[in-house]
Design an enzyme around this catalytic site. Structure first.
Site, PDB file in Angstrom:
ATOM      1  N   GLU A 120       6.662 -35.878  16.965  1.00 16.04           N
ATOM      2  CA  GLU A 120       5.849 -35.915  15.796  1.00 16.04           C
ATOM      3  C   GLU A 120       5.843 -36.096  14.277  1.00 16.04           C
ATOM      4  O   GLU A 120       5.118 -36.639  13.348  1.00 16.04           O
ATOM      5  CB  GLU A 120       4.138 -35.417  16.188  1.00 16.04           C
TER       6      GLU A 120
ATOM      7  N   ASP B 202       6.287 -34.449  22.099  1.00 17.70           N
ATOM      8  CA  ASP B 202       4.347 -34.783  21.062  1.00 17.70           C
ATOM      9  C   ASP B 202       3.973 -32.739  21.792  1.00 17.70           C
ATOM     10  O   ASP B 202       3.675 -32.808  22.818  1.00 17.70           O
ATOM     11  CB  ASP B 202       3.566 -35.409  21.674  1.00 17.70           C
TER      12      ASP B 202
ATOM     13  N   ILE C  44       1.594 -31.173  20.361  1.00 15.30           N
ATOM     14  CA  ILE C  44       0.376 -31.244  21.536  1.00 15.30           C
ATOM     15  C   ILE C  44      -0.013 -32.680  21.138  1.00 15.30           C
ATOM     16  O   ILE C  44      -0.125 -33.465  20.261  1.00 15.30           O
ATOM     17  CB  ILE C  44      -0.898 -30.607  20.415  1.00 15.30           C
ATOM     18  N   ASP C  45      -1.048 -33.124  22.684  1.00 10.60           N
ATOM     19  CA  ASP C  45      -1.418 -34.009  22.726  1.00 10.60           C
ATOM     20  C   ASP C  45      -2.559 -34.354  22.710  1.00 10.60           C
ATOM     21  O   ASP C  45      -2.824 -33.953  24.181  1.00 10.60           O
ATOM     22  CB  ASP C  45      -0.464 -35.137  23.562  1.00 10.60           C
TER      23      ASP C  45
ATOM     24  N   THR D 296      -4.804 -33.091  19.645  1.00 11.80           N
ATOM     25  CA  THR D 296      -4.949 -32.321  18.633  1.00 11.80           C
ATOM     26  C   THR D 296      -6.592 -31.961  18.196  1.00 11.80           C
ATOM     27  O   THR D 296      -6.785 -31.081  18.380  1.00 11.80           O
ATOM     28  CB  THR D 296      -4.095 -32.396  17.423  1.00 11.80           C
TER      29      THR D 296
ATOM     30  N   ASP E 175       3.680 -40.511  22.175  1.00  4.80           N
ATOM     31  CA  ASP E 175       2.047 -40.630  22.818  1.00  4.80           C
ATOM     32  C   ASP E 175       2.244 -40.837  24.405  1.00  4.80           C
ATOM     33  O   ASP E 175       1.439 -40.585  25.556  1.00  4.80           O
ATOM     34  CB  ASP E 175       1.424 -41.505  22.371  1.00  4.80           C
TER      35      ASP E 175
HETATM   36  C1  IPD Z   1      -4.209 -38.963  19.714  1.00  2.00           C
HETATM   37  C2  IPD Z   1      -4.544 -38.951  20.666  1.00  2.00           C
HETATM   38  C3  IPD Z   1      -5.533 -39.716  21.323  1.00  2.00           C
HETATM   39  C4  IPD Z   1      -5.366 -41.224  20.736  1.00  2.00           C
HETATM   40  C5  IPD Z   1      -4.556 -40.923  19.932  1.00  2.00           C
HETATM   41  C6  IPD Z   1      -3.279 -40.189  19.636  1.00  2.00           C
HETATM   42  P1  IPD Z   1      -2.415 -36.332  18.693  1.00  2.00           P
HETATM   43  O1  IPD Z   1      -2.896 -38.444  19.582  1.00  2.00           O
HETATM   44  O2  IPD Z   1      -3.055 -39.028  22.168  1.00  2.00           O
HETATM   45  O3  IPD Z   1      -5.899 -39.883  22.897  1.00  2.00           O
HETATM   46  O4  IPD Z   1      -6.624 -42.077  20.882  1.00  2.00           O
HETATM   47  O5  IPD Z   1      -4.195 -42.548  19.024  1.00  2.00           O
HETATM   48  O6  IPD Z   1      -2.469 -40.327  18.696  1.00  2.00           O
HETATM   49  O7  IPD Z   1      -2.791 -36.682  17.259  1.00  2.00           O
HETATM   50  O8  IPD Z   1      -3.202 -35.890  19.993  1.00  2.00           O
HETATM   51  O9  IPD Z   1      -1.157 -35.860  19.090  1.00  2.00           O
HETATM   52 CA    CA Z   2       0.042 -38.111  20.137  1.00  2.00          CA
HETATM   53 CA    CA Z   3      -0.100 -34.478  18.639  1.00  2.00          CA
END
Ligand code: IPD
Ligand code: CA
Ligand code: CA
Length: 266
Positions: free
Chosen positions: A73, A89, A91-92, A94, A217
Site C-alpha cells: 500500500e 497491507d 496496517i489494515d 490505520t 485490503d
Molecule cells: C481501510 C480499511 C477500512 C475500509 C477502507 C480501507 P486502511 O484500509 O480496510 O475498513 O473501509 O476502505 O481503505 O486504510 O486502514 O489500510
Molecule cells: Ca487497507
Molecule cells: Ca493500510
C-alpha cells in the site's frame, strides 16, 4: 488444489507468517502510544508504524525471494512480471490504529500464477492470527474455522465499510447501507476490511460488502474466507477478483439474498 509442491508451499507460508509476526510486534509495541500521523487525503491517515511495518515485511520477503514481485500500500514498487506476487497491507485499520481501537491487522497475501495460494491476517493486539493455504482450510491460531450456518438474512450480522472519499463522492456506500440495515439483524463497521473477511470466515459475521477497496485490503482475507467455506463475488454476482474494487463476501447461504438487496439500489 495448490499448484505448489508441499515443500515450496510450506516455505512460502513460513515466510508470510514470519513477516506478519515481525510486523505485528511493531504494531503491538506502538499500540496505545504516540505515533506520527500524516494524511494521504483529507481523512486518509498513514502513521510511522505503517511505514515501519511495510519495511519489515518487504525486507523479510526480499531476503528470501529477491526475484518475487511485491504490491504494497504505502510504496510503489515496479513489478517485473514474476509468477509470484506478494500483496501487503502493512496496517489494515490505520484509522483504528491512530485512535487506539484494537481492530488492526497486518495482511499478507501471495498469488502464484494469478491464483491466491497463501493468506495471513494478523491482529497482534487481540492475538488473532488468521491464516490459510489454498486447499488446506482456514485457521484462527491453531483452530480450523468455518463460516456460519445461518441462512436467514434477518438473523444475519453483516459488516461493511465506507471509502475515504465519503465526503466528496456520492458513490460512498451510504445508500446501500441505508437499505440493507433495514433487512438484517445488524450491520457493523469494524474499520478493517481484512478483519471483516476473517470475521466472516470464522462465523462472527454472515456477510460483508464494500466498494472502492484495494488489492491489499482483500488479497489475504478473501482466501481465508473461501478456505473457510465462504463465497465472494462482485455486486453483480461475478466471481470476485482482488483487482476489482467491490466485494460481496458471505457464508454462501445468504449470498443470493444479499446480492438482491444490493441490486435494489443499483
Ligand atoms: C481501510 C480499511 C477500512 C475500509 C477502507 C480501507 P486502511 O484500509 O480496510 O475498513 O473501509 O476502505 O481503505 O486504510 O486502514 O489500510
Ligand atoms: Ca487497507
Ligand atoms: Ca493500510
Amino acid at each position: 488444489m495448490s499448484i505448489l509442491s508441499q515443500t515450496e508451499n510450506e516455505k512460502l507460508f513460513q515466510t508470510a507468517c514470519g513477516a506478519a509476526k515481525q510486523a505485528g510486534m511493531l504494531l503491538k509495541e506502538s499500540f496505545g502510544k504516540h505515533k506520527e500521523i500524516s494524511f494521504k487525503g483529507r481523512i486518509d491517515p498513514v502513521t510511522n508504524v505503517d511505514l515501519q511495518s511495510e519495511e519489515t515485511i518487504i525486507k523479510i520477503i526480499r531476503s528470501r525471494y529477491p526475484e518475487h514481485d511485491i504490491i504494497t500500500e504505502e510504496t510503489d514498487i515496479e513489478v517485473s512480471g514474476s509468477a509470484y506476487r506478494w500483496i501487503i497491507d502493512p496496517i489494515d485499520g490505520t484509522v483504528n490504529f491512530a485512535h487506539d481501537l484494537p481492530f488492526v491487522a497486518v495482511s499478507i497475501g501471495l498469488e502464484v500464477h494469478g491464483e491466491l495460494e497463501i493468506g495471513v491476517v494478523y491482529n497482534p493486539v487481540l492475538g488473532e492470527f488468521f491464516h490459510a493455504q489454498k486447499g488446506k482450510g482456514a485457521f484462527l491460531n491453531d483452530t480450523q474455522i468455518f463460516v456460519s450456518e445461518t441462512v436467514s438474512l434477518e438473523k444475519s450480522l453483516l459488516a461493511t465499510g465506507f471509502p475515504y472519499d465519503i465526503q466528496e463522492s456520492k458513490n460512498n456506500n451510504l445508500s446501500y447501507f441505508n437499505h440493507i440495515i433495514k433487512h438484517v439483524q445488524g450491520v457493523r463497521r469494524i474499520g478493517s476490511a481484512a478483519l471483516d473477511l476473517c470475521y466472516c470466515a470464522s462465523g462472527i459475521f454472515e456477510g460483508f460488502w464494500e466498494l472502492k477497496l484495494s488489492t491489499w485490503d482483500t488479497a489475504a482475507g478473501s482466501l481465508i474466507l473461501t478456505e473457510a467455506g465462504g463465497f465472494a463475488t462482485s455486486f453483480s454476482g461475478e466471481k470476485f477478483s482482488i483487482y476489482e474494487k467491490e466485494i460481496v463476501a458471505t457464508n454462501g447461504k445468504i449470498h443470493k439474498d444479499l446480492l438482491k438487496l444490493l441490486r435494489d439500489i443499483t
